[in-house]
Write an enzyme that holds these catalytic residues in place. Sequence first.
Site, PDB file in Angstrom:
ATOM      1  N   HIS A  66      -1.194   8.763   8.325  1.00 56.24           N
ATOM      2  CA  HIS A  66      -2.423   7.854   9.139  1.00 56.24           C
ATOM      3  C   HIS A  66      -1.209   7.003  10.323  1.00 56.24           C
ATOM      4  O   HIS A  66      -1.168   5.833  10.066  1.00 56.24           O
ATOM      5  CB  HIS A  66      -2.498   7.116   7.806  1.00 56.24           C
ATOM      6  CG  HIS A  66      -3.531   6.086   8.527  1.00 56.24           C
ATOM      7  ND1 HIS A  66      -3.914   5.012   9.066  1.00 56.24           N
ATOM      8  CD2 HIS A  66      -4.862   6.079   7.890  1.00 56.24           C
ATOM      9  CE1 HIS A  66      -4.913   5.001   8.910  1.00 56.24           C
ATOM     10  NE2 HIS A  66      -5.571   5.458   8.457  1.00 56.24           N
ATOM     11  N   ILE A  88      -1.045   3.799  11.929  1.00 61.83           N
ATOM     12  CA  ILE A  88      -1.669   2.223  11.807  1.00 61.83           C
ATOM     13  C   ILE A  88      -1.752   2.423  10.308  1.00 61.83           C
ATOM     14  O   ILE A  88      -1.892   3.463   9.352  1.00 61.83           O
ATOM     15  CB  ILE A  88      -3.584   2.550  12.810  1.00 61.83           C
ATOM     16  CG1 ILE A  88      -2.892   3.201  13.994  1.00 61.83           C
ATOM     17  CG2 ILE A  88      -3.885   1.309  12.045  1.00 61.83           C
ATOM     18  CD1 ILE A  88      -3.881   3.059  14.762  1.00 61.83           C
ATOM     19  N   GLY A 126      -6.342   0.536   6.900  1.00 62.27           N
ATOM     20  CA  GLY A 126      -7.523  -1.123   7.010  1.00 62.27           C
ATOM     21  C   GLY A 126      -7.537  -1.506   5.250  1.00 62.27           C
ATOM     22  O   GLY A 126      -7.471  -2.801   4.609  1.00 62.27           O
ATOM     23  N   VAL A 127      -8.023  -0.423   4.159  1.00 64.70           N
ATOM     24  CA  VAL A 127      -7.870  -0.554   2.936  1.00 64.70           C
ATOM     25  C   VAL A 127      -6.390  -1.373   2.786  1.00 64.70           C
ATOM     26  O   VAL A 127      -6.413  -2.570   1.210  1.00 64.70           O
ATOM     27  CB  VAL A 127      -8.622   0.159   1.949  1.00 64.70           C
ATOM     28  CG1 VAL A 127      -9.953   0.841   2.297  1.00 64.70           C
ATOM     29  CG2 VAL A 127      -7.254   1.729   2.428  1.00 64.70           C
ATOM     30  N   GLU A 138      -6.355  -4.596   0.959  1.00 68.17           N
ATOM     31  CA  GLU A 138      -5.080  -4.965  -0.867  1.00 68.17           C
ATOM     32  C   GLU A 138      -4.170  -6.260   0.035  1.00 68.17           C
ATOM     33  O   GLU A 138      -3.584  -6.444  -1.355  1.00 68.17           O
ATOM     34  CB  GLU A 138      -4.456  -3.348  -0.731  1.00 68.17           C
ATOM     35  CG  GLU A 138      -3.465  -3.355  -2.243  1.00 68.17           C
ATOM     36  CD  GLU A 138      -4.301  -4.016  -3.122  1.00 68.17           C
ATOM     37  OE1 GLU A 138      -3.626  -4.572  -4.057  1.00 68.17           O
ATOM     38  OE2 GLU A 138      -5.565  -4.122  -3.778  1.00 68.17           O
TER      39      GLU A 138
END
Length: 148
Positions: free
Chosen positions: A50, A56, A59-60, A64
């Site tokens: 990723h 990067i 986003g999740v 978290e």
Amino acid sequence: MGPLDIERVMAALPHRYPMLLVDRVEELVLDERIVAIKAVSMNEGFFQGHFPGRPIMPGVLQVEALAQAAGVLAVESLQLSGSGKLVYFMSIDGVKFRKPVVPGVLLRLEVSFVQKRARVCKFAGKAYVEGDLATECEFTAMIADPPK
């Protein structure tokens, strides 16, 4: 309350490598807010895919990390550290990703209570990179006993 080291964070949260996303707590005001740090390293496993050539932080995982900081805030504020209680997501609202989070940065996690009850808490969270807003959201969590 002053800074909390990783051992104190681990006493408050059940998460462990590779899912522990809070490295230290810089500031904790019981029943109000927390400022925590996640050191984002190229050694994180998710950077392999990723994205290759442009790593990067997903986003999740940023959300978290905010939720884990909120977990420390809730557990410490409710004096549940070491009790085995868990903090479960119930809802996530208004998530906005403003800036990519890349390896080598310190992700500053700022979370405050919006509403606090004995079993259900609502939080507002913002994550910053070098003073710039990277992520923001509101979320609700439930304090629960671990499964037996």
